[in-house]
Motif scaffolding. Structure first.
Motif, PDB file in Angstrom:
ATOM      1  N   GLY A 134       0.792  -1.222   0.000  1.00 34.03           N
ATOM      2  CA  GLY A 134       0.000   0.000   0.000  1.00 34.03           C
ATOM      3  C   GLY A 134       0.819   1.264   0.000  1.00 34.03           C
ATOM      4  O   GLY A 134       0.332   2.331   0.378  1.00 34.03           O
ATOM      5  N   LEU A 135       2.080   1.166  -0.451  1.00 32.50           N
ATOM      6  CA  LEU A 135       2.976   2.321  -0.433  1.00 32.50           C
ATOM      7  C   LEU A 135       3.677   2.441  -1.789  1.00 32.50           C
ATOM      8  O   LEU A 135       4.847   2.088  -1.929  1.00 32.50           O
ATOM      9  CB  LEU A 135       4.009   2.154   0.692  1.00 32.50           C
ATOM     10  CG  LEU A 135       4.769   3.391   1.145  1.00 32.50           C
ATOM     11  CD1 LEU A 135       3.829   4.417   1.767  1.00 32.50           C
ATOM     12  CD2 LEU A 135       5.832   3.005   2.165  1.00 32.50           C
ATOM     13  N   PRO A 136       2.977   2.937  -2.812  1.00 32.53           N
ATOM     14  CA  PRO A 136       3.552   2.953  -4.160  1.00 32.53           C
ATOM     15  C   PRO A 136       4.573   4.046  -4.404  1.00 32.53           C
ATOM     16  O   PRO A 136       5.377   3.944  -5.328  1.00 32.53           O
ATOM     17  CB  PRO A 136       2.320   3.164  -5.047  1.00 32.53           C
ATOM     18  CG  PRO A 136       1.379   3.948  -4.175  1.00 32.53           C
ATOM     19  CD  PRO A 136       1.580   3.421  -2.790  1.00 32.53           C
ATOM     20  N   ALA A 179       4.346   9.689   3.191  1.00 33.05           N
ATOM     21  CA  ALA A 179       3.683   8.594   3.897  1.00 33.05           C
ATOM     22  C   ALA A 179       2.654   9.119   4.897  1.00 33.05           C
ATOM     23  O   ALA A 179       1.571   8.531   5.049  1.00 33.05           O
ATOM     24  CB  ALA A 179       4.722   7.721   4.595  1.00 33.05           C
ATOM     25  N   ASP A 180       2.967  10.200   5.590  1.00 37.13           N
ATOM     26  CA  ASP A 180       2.016  10.755   6.552  1.00 37.13           C
ATOM     27  C   ASP A 180       0.716  11.172   5.864  1.00 37.13           C
ATOM     28  O   ASP A 180      -0.384  10.939   6.388  1.00 37.13           O
ATOM     29  CB  ASP A 180       2.632  11.958   7.271  1.00 37.13           C
ATOM     30  CG  ASP A 180       3.708  11.556   8.275  1.00 37.13           C
ATOM     31  OD1 ASP A 180       3.777  10.365   8.627  1.00 37.13           O
ATOM     32  OD2 ASP A 180       4.498  12.444   8.677  1.00 37.13           O
ATOM     33  N   GLU A 181       0.835  11.780   4.693  1.00 38.51           N
ATOM     34  CA  GLU A 181      -0.364  12.194   3.959  1.00 38.51           C
ATOM     35  C   GLU A 181      -1.149  10.974   3.474  1.00 38.51           C
ATOM     36  O   GLU A 181      -2.377  10.932   3.557  1.00 38.51           O
ATOM     37  CB  GLU A 181       0.033  13.063   2.764  1.00 38.51           C
ATOM     38  CG  GLU A 181      -1.156  13.579   1.973  1.00 38.51           C
ATOM     39  CD  GLU A 181      -0.743  14.449   0.805  1.00 38.51           C
ATOM     40  OE1 GLU A 181      -1.615  14.729  -0.046  1.00 38.51           O
ATOM     41  OE2 GLU A 181       0.441  14.828   0.726  1.00 38.51           O
ATOM     42  N   PRO A 217      -0.535   7.095  14.091  1.00 37.38           N
ATOM     43  CA  PRO A 217      -0.174   7.297  12.684  1.00 37.38           C
ATOM     44  C   PRO A 217       1.337   7.281  12.457  1.00 37.38           C
ATOM     45  O   PRO A 217       1.817   6.731  11.459  1.00 37.38           O
ATOM     46  CB  PRO A 217      -0.786   8.665  12.355  1.00 37.38           C
ATOM     47  CG  PRO A 217      -1.977   8.748  13.268  1.00 37.38           C
ATOM     48  CD  PRO A 217      -1.530   8.089  14.543  1.00 37.38           C
ATOM     49  N   GLU A 218       2.090   7.859  13.389  1.00 45.25           N
ATOM     50  CA  GLU A 218       3.551   7.825  13.264  1.00 45.25           C
ATOM     51  C   GLU A 218       4.061   6.397  13.387  1.00 45.25           C
ATOM     52  O   GLU A 218       5.000   5.987  12.671  1.00 45.25           O
ATOM     53  CB  GLU A 218       4.192   8.711  14.339  1.00 45.25           C
ATOM     54  CG  GLU A 218       5.706   8.824  14.265  1.00 45.25           C
ATOM     55  CD  GLU A 218       6.428   7.701  15.010  1.00 45.25           C
ATOM     56  OE1 GLU A 218       7.588   7.405  14.665  1.00 45.25           O
ATOM     57  OE2 GLU A 218       5.822   7.114  15.942  1.00 45.25           O
ATOM     58  N   ARG A 222       6.315   4.371  10.570  1.00 46.77           N
ATOM     59  CA  ARG A 222       7.642   3.772  10.757  1.00 46.77           C
ATOM     60  C   ARG A 222       7.601   2.257  10.568  1.00 46.77           C
ATOM     61  O   ARG A 222       8.573   1.670  10.080  1.00 46.77           O
ATOM     62  CB  ARG A 222       8.214   4.137  12.127  1.00 46.77           C
ATOM     63  CG  ARG A 222       7.435   3.656  13.314  1.00 46.77           C
ATOM     64  CD  ARG A 222       8.135   3.983  14.634  1.00 46.77           C
ATOM     65  NE  ARG A 222       7.286   3.650  15.771  1.00 46.77           N
ATOM     66  CZ  ARG A 222       7.072   2.425  16.212  1.00 46.77           C
ATOM     67  NH1 ARG A 222       7.662   1.399  15.612  1.00 46.77           N
ATOM     68  NH2 ARG A 222       6.288   2.208  17.255  1.00 46.77           N
ATOM     69  N   THR A 223       6.468   1.626  10.900  1.00 46.22           N
ATOM     70  CA  THR A 223       6.354   0.186  10.694  1.00 46.22           C
ATOM     71  C   THR A 223       6.285  -0.147   9.212  1.00 46.22           C
ATOM     72  O   THR A 223       7.011  -1.015   8.711  1.00 46.22           O
ATOM     73  CB  THR A 223       5.113  -0.359  11.416  1.00 46.22           C
ATOM     74  OG1 THR A 223       5.216  -0.059  12.817  1.00 46.22           O
ATOM     75  CG2 THR A 223       4.977  -1.855  11.227  1.00 46.22           C
ATOM     76  N   LEU A 224       5.417   0.553   8.500  1.00 44.30           N
ATOM     77  CA  LEU A 224       5.292   0.322   7.062  1.00 44.30           C
ATOM     78  C   LEU A 224       6.577   0.717   6.349  1.00 44.30           C
ATOM     79  O   LEU A 224       7.042   0.010   5.439  1.00 44.30           O
ATOM     80  CB  LEU A 224       4.112   1.129   6.520  1.00 44.30           C
ATOM     81  CG  LEU A 224       3.703   0.862   5.079  1.00 44.30           C
ATOM     82  CD1 LEU A 224       3.235  -0.576   4.908  1.00 44.30           C
ATOM     83  CD2 LEU A 224       2.593   1.832   4.669  1.00 44.30           C
ATOM     84  N   GLY A 225       7.170   1.829   6.762  1.00 39.35           N
ATOM     85  CA  GLY A 225       8.411   2.272   6.131  1.00 39.35           C
ATOM     86  C   GLY A 225       9.534   1.279   6.324  1.00 39.35           C
ATOM     87  O   GLY A 225      10.299   0.997   5.395  1.00 39.35           O
TER      88      GLY A 225
END
Length: 403
Positions: A134-136, A179-181, A217-218, A222-225
């Motif tokens: 989910g992070l294109p 990513a935050d947005e 959210p943070e 960081r987990t997804l990143g």
């Protein structure tokens, strides 16, 4: 970086070390090269710890992530959150996504030559980052620039190269804003009941319903990143290095190609693992000695390791230890998969191996199915590196097909 990317030289150095100095201590550094001893270092995660090695660079560019955490309740919680996002059907989904991406990418190269890195492995990994995680990214070029800079700083910039660090900090600022947005938009979708993709990001957000797995959210970012940064460049590197190795072993290449044409995915995977043994993602992993301890106790090579020493667990030399890999110079598809150390071992064995196993296997299988696959003549047919990363590997083929 010349030594770090010269697997042939590392294997050559490892041979006498395994025999004459398997636990070598020099100037506050310990180098461990025998298979059993490397596994012991990685299994004893309370004696040989990782936070002193990885936490500072990881915190600079991402924030806390399991790859920089020692055994603790915090580690266990974060690991369980990640594991909760993995579902039984995911390998099949990953396989489908990668097959579709490789078919499309190979169809763009009908003239018999392609760059394994830039034309196939990196864009396919980026496609999976969008579809499954989910992070294109805002666009492919930017996303690949971010992930390369961030991975290098987090895991490979032990010398503190200023240019690499500056690039990573710049990439981190841009990545975090993006990513935050993205996360804010997905949170808004789910809060209003708007249908959302079933990807890793959505799954992390849905876990917020339970206090035991809730992340801010943070924390989601960081987990997804941490997962995505560890997915794109490693996939590209492992694929390119494994393909280059297979192309040097004619009989193994023919058997792997036959398996790919027969649809024997498991055998292709075994050849991919074996090719990685010759040139894995990293030749060694580093640990910090938390307290005075003894390694290889009860053996003739027993050594006392004082607290504070850096220990290099040499994965590449260990995977050429004939005690664990008989006839280590042969590239074979019949070795037990559990023997390999390419994904690490113990507490910090790669979390994403269920993704990488499928993705790398599918990428290599697609290449193997191309008629007459061979390295391009001369220097272009060998990997060109950008620092620690393969940046180019040209192969040629006849009338190819990506089915």
């Amino acid at each position: 970086m010349a030594l770090a990317t010269n697997a042939t030289l590392i294997r050559a150095i490892g041979r006498p070390l395994r025999r004459f100095a398997p636990i070598l201590s020099v100037a506050g550094i310990v180098v461990v090269t025998r298979y059993d001893d490397v596994r012991e270092v990685l299994e004893r995660d309370e004696d040989f710890t990782i936070a002193e090695i990885n936490s500072a660079p990881m915190d600079r560019i991402n924030g806390p992530f399991i790859l920089s955490m020692d055994r603790s309740t915090h580690y266990s919680r974060e690991r369980s959150i990640l594991q909760s996002c993995v579902q039984p059907q995911d390998p099949a989904r990953i396989r489908s996504t990668v097959r579709a991406a490789t078919a499309e990418l190979l169809a763009r190269r009908p003239r018999g030559r392609l760059d394994v890195v830039q034309d196939l492995a990196r864009p396919a990994a980026l496609r999976l980052a969008g579809d499954y995680f989910g992070l294109p990214g805002p666009d492919p070029v930017t996303m690949m620039r971010w992930t390369r800079a961030l991975f290098r700083e987090a895991f490979l910039n032990s010398g503190g190269d200023r240019d690499a660090r500056r690039a990573a900090l710049h990439a981190a600022a841009e990545f975090h804003a993006y990513a935050d947005e993205l996360i804010a938009r997905r949170l808004a979708m789910l809060s209003t009941g708007t249908p959302a993709p079933d990807d890793f990001l959505t799954r992390l957000i849905r876990l917020r319903d339970d206090p035991r797995t809730r992340l801010s959210p943070e924390g989601i970012r960081r987990t997804l990143g941490g997962v995505v940064v560890g997915a794109i460049e490693p996939t590209s590197k492992v694929t390119a290095q494994a393909v280059e190795r297979l192309l040097r072993h004619g009989s193994a290449l023919r058997r792997a190609r036959d398996a790919a044409l027969d649809g024997d995915t498991d055998l292709v995977r075994r050849y991919a693992l074996e090719a990685q043994r010759f040139n894995p993602l990293t030749a060694a992993v580093v640990r910090h000695t938390a307290r005075d301890t003894v390694l290889a106790a009860g053996t003739p090579r027993q050594r006392r390791i004082p607290a504070g020493r850096k220990v290099y667990a040499a994965l590449l030399p260990a995977m050429f230890d004939p005690a664990a890999f008989p006839d280590p110079g042969s590239l074979r598809g019949d070795r037990p998969a559990s023997r390999y150390l390419s994904d690490g071992h113990g507490l910090h064995r790669c979390f994403g191996r269920y993704v990488n196993d499928v993705q790398v296997t599918e990428l290599i299988a697609a290449l193997l199915r191309l008629d007459g696959l061979r390295p391009a003549p001369g220097r272009p047919g060998r990997i060109r590196y950008d620092g620690p990363f393969p940046d180019r590997l040209l192969v040629e083929f006849g009338q190819g097909r990506a089915a």
